[in-house]
Design a protein around this motif. Sequence first.
Motif, mmCIF file in Angstrom:
data_model
loop_
_atom_site.group_PDB
_atom_site.id
_atom_site.type_symbol
_atom_site.label_atom_id
_atom_site.label_comp_id
_atom_site.label_asym_id
_atom_site.label_seq_id
_atom_site.Cartn_x
_atom_site.Cartn_y
_atom_site.Cartn_z
ATOM 1 N N PRO A 375 24.443 -9.179 6.628
ATOM 2 C CA PRO A 375 24.552 -9.358 8.074
ATOM 3 C C PRO A 375 25.981 -9.342 8.588
ATOM 4 N N THR A 376 26.953 -9.728 7.744
ATOM 5 C CA THR A 376 28.342 -9.797 8.195
ATOM 6 C C THR A 376 29.028 -8.434 8.156
ATOM 7 N N SER A 377 28.379 -7.444 7.560
ATOM 8 C CA SER A 377 28.988 -6.123 7.455
ATOM 9 C C SER A 377 28.888 -5.393 8.783
ATOM 10 N N GLY A 378 29.989 -4.735 9.164
ATOM 11 C CA GLY A 378 29.980 -3.974 10.403
ATOM 12 C C GLY A 378 28.999 -2.818 10.345
ATOM 13 N N MET A 379 28.883 -2.205 9.167
ATOM 14 C CA MET A 379 27.928 -1.119 8.942
ATOM 15 C C MET A 379 27.135 -1.445 7.689
ATOM 16 N N HIS A 380 25.847 -1.387 7.768
ATOM 17 C CA HIS A 380 25.032 -1.645 6.591
ATOM 18 C C HIS A 380 23.917 -0.615 6.510
ATOM 19 N N ARG A 381 23.375 -0.465 5.335
ATOM 20 C CA ARG A 381 22.321 0.509 5.119
ATOM 21 C C ARG A 381 20.976 -0.204 5.023
ATOM 22 N N THR A 382 19.925 0.520 5.376
ATOM 23 C CA THR A 382 18.586 -0.040 5.236
ATOM 24 C C THR A 382 18.295 -0.235 3.758
ATOM 25 N N GLN A 383 18.072 -1.459 3.359
ATOM 26 C CA GLN A 383 17.883 -1.730 1.937
ATOM 27 C C GLN A 383 16.508 -1.248 1.472
ATOM 28 N N ILE A 384 16.386 -1.038 0.168
ATOM 29 C CA ILE A 384 15.126 -0.578 -0.414
ATOM 30 C C ILE A 384 14.268 -1.788 -0.744
ATOM 31 N N GLU A 385 13.032 -1.762 -0.253
ATOM 32 C CA GLU A 385 12.112 -2.886 -0.443
ATOM 33 C C GLU A 385 11.015 -2.510 -1.441
ATOM 34 N N LEU A 386 10.740 -3.428 -2.357
ATOM 35 C CA LEU A 386 9.595 -3.287 -3.259
ATOM 36 C C LEU A 386 8.486 -4.200 -2.764
ATOM 37 N N GLN A 387 7.257 -3.723 -2.853
ATOM 38 C CA GLN A 387 6.119 -4.467 -2.307
ATOM 39 C C GLN A 387 5.232 -4.982 -3.442
ATOM 40 N N GLU A 388 5.032 -6.304 -3.428
ATOM 41 C CA GLU A 388 4.130 -6.923 -4.396
ATOM 42 C C GLU A 388 2.680 -6.647 -3.985
ATOM 43 N N LYS A 389 1.740 -6.963 -4.893
ATOM 44 C CA LYS A 389 0.327 -6.734 -4.595
ATOM 45 C C LYS A 389 -0.159 -7.541 -3.403
ATOM 46 N N ASP A 390 0.464 -8.707 -3.163
ATOM 47 C CA ASP A 390 0.036 -9.525 -2.023
ATOM 48 C C ASP A 390 0.689 -9.087 -0.712
ATOM 49 N N GLY A 391 1.477 -8.022 -0.765
ATOM 50 C CA GLY A 391 2.110 -7.495 0.436
ATOM 51 C C GLY A 391 3.515 -8.013 0.681
ATOM 52 N N SER A 392 3.946 -9.001 -0.075
ATOM 53 C CA SER A 392 5.292 -9.541 0.108
ATOM 54 C C SER A 392 6.334 -8.530 -0.374
ATOM 55 N N LEU A 393 7.532 -8.624 0.189
ATOM 56 C CA LEU A 393 8.589 -7.663 -0.082
ATOM 57 C C LEU A 393 9.724 -8.298 -0.875
ATOM 58 N N VAL A 394 10.276 -7.524 -1.803
ATOM 59 C CA VAL A 394 11.418 -7.961 -2.598
ATOM 60 C C VAL A 394 12.486 -6.879 -2.528
ATOM 61 N N GLU A 395 13.703 -7.254 -2.157
ATOM 62 C CA GLU A 395 14.793 -6.271 -2.105
ATOM 63 C C GLU A 395 15.080 -5.770 -3.510
ATOM 64 N N LEU A 396 15.323 -4.477 -3.654
ATOM 65 C CA LEU A 396 15.384 -3.800 -4.947
ATOM 66 C C LEU A 396 16.320 -4.476 -5.945
ATOM 67 N N SER A 397 17.522 -4.805 -5.544
ATOM 68 C CA SER A 397 18.482 -5.360 -6.500
ATOM 69 C C SER A 397 18.106 -6.759 -6.977
ATOM 70 N N LYS A 398 17.172 -7.401 -6.264
ATOM 71 C CA LYS A 398 16.682 -8.714 -6.706
ATOM 72 C C LYS A 398 15.695 -8.566 -7.862
ATOM 73 N N ALA A 399 15.058 -7.403 -7.960
ATOM 74 C CA ALA A 399 14.051 -7.174 -9.000
ATOM 75 C C ALA A 399 14.578 -6.341 -10.157
ATOM 76 N N SER A 400 15.596 -5.543 -9.913
ATOM 77 C CA SER A 400 16.097 -4.628 -10.933
ATOM 78 C C SER A 400 17.499 -5.021 -11.386
ATOM 79 N N GLN A 401 17.644 -5.348 -12.656
ATOM 80 C CA GLN A 401 18.966 -5.655 -13.191
ATOM 81 C C GLN A 401 19.859 -4.424 -13.179
ATOM 82 N N LEU A 402 19.270 -3.261 -13.401
ATOM 83 C CA LEU A 402 20.038 -2.022 -13.401
ATOM 84 C C LEU A 402 20.655 -1.766 -12.031
ATOM 85 N N VAL A 403 19.844 -1.876 -10.995
ATOM 86 C CA VAL A 403 20.350 -1.637 -9.643
ATOM 87 C C VAL A 403 21.302 -2.750 -9.220
#
Length: 455
Positions: A375-403
């Motif tokens: 939020p503090t960045s003047g310019m930011h990109r739309t982050q990639i969201e992963l969707q769990e089976k229950d419909g909840s969303l997880v930002e990609l880098s939170k789920a992937s150690q590689l990313v």
Amino acid sequence: MSIPYKYQTLAIEKVFRDPVHNYVHVQHQVILDLINSKEVQRLRRIKQLGTSSFTFHGAEHSRFSHSLGVYEISRRICDLFQRNFPIEKVGADGWDDQERLVTLCAALLHDVGHGPYSHTFEHIFHTDHEAITVAIITSPETEVYQILNRVEAGFPEKVASVITKTYPNPQVVQMISSQIDADRMDYLLRDAYFTGTEYGTFDLTRILRVIRPYAGGIAFSMNGMHAVEDYIVSRYQMYVQVYFHASSRGMEVILAHLLNRAAELYQKDEELFQSHSQLLLPFLRQHFTLEEYLKLDDGVLNTYFTQWTEENDPILSDLAKRFLNRKPLKSARFEESQRPLIHELQSLVEKVGFNPDYYTAINSSFDLPYDFYRPTSGMHRTQIELQEKDGSLVELSKASQLVAALAGQTQGDQRFYFPKEMIDPALQNHYDLFWETYQEFAKHIRNGALINTNN
């Protein structure tokens, strides 16, 4: 009773054979008409990768073929969304297929405003390809506008708002512009194919299998995380190995200096380019119309460069020859702490007879393989969201150690560019006269890779 234009479909779909997607399928009359418009056809005459074809000889593909590819991926996504996640079945998180036509038009037209040698030309003459794309879409004098306006009143403005990311449906916007969108997916695969760099490929079929709409945009199912990781790594590799290639940037520097020299000469003598470079005059004057912009393409500039090789100005003539005959400037990486040395090296270049304004340059190329929302960045990109089976969303880098290891990590380098003559004895004129100068320059350069301040 005639069918309204917006609902007209082809009796038999039109297909374009494509080396990346096999076939590009066209079913709507409006899409076929847009493809045949003069503004879209102009993209055949503009290379997708600009000066990269001097390094990767197969990279002769055009922005036209890329535009068709972005359209095709978007069409497939629309089909998948309508088949599996229609709004009638899923509700607010579903896809409204009434958005299909505006999506496909925006996908096809997203690059229509690019000029010759795209980003270099844009930097020198202060044009803005996105603003010109919007102008082409919304200006009544263009064929593109006239076609779009037949769909319904205000439709050109709707398509333009997708380009400017102000369209109210985030699913449509993110399909065309996000960190994993149809644009990026096509250019990575297409550029990898034509440059012969296989590490730029990724599993598009799997990506399209796991893509999902939701009310806030587009996500990917959690079980497709590895396919998304593959895409991120492919993007990283393409930037490091292709888009930031030192030799391609060396040709880009030559091109920029060539155009800058022409602009400087024009300021001194406005008659100089009247006889052979008239289509460039509005840009040298820094005042051009949309019609004048659309007359330019790579071929027009290359013709002018050929003519400039015969000009009396030795710098303009030499730079034109270097560009046309692929004589890039050499380069050396340097760290910020080594910047004070650059002035000394430029002085040495000048001492042997090269104008450092036109034969040296500092070129920086940096990019983020993946960025998360800050939020503090003047310019930011739309982050990639992963969707769990229950419909909840997880930002990609939170789920992937590689990313996570790549997220927010800037890649690239800054380089000092100089004439190859400074380090190649076979090219050095008056070697005896400037022997000490050449040796002093060379001691700072090791294999064109790094400035060494310890010697």
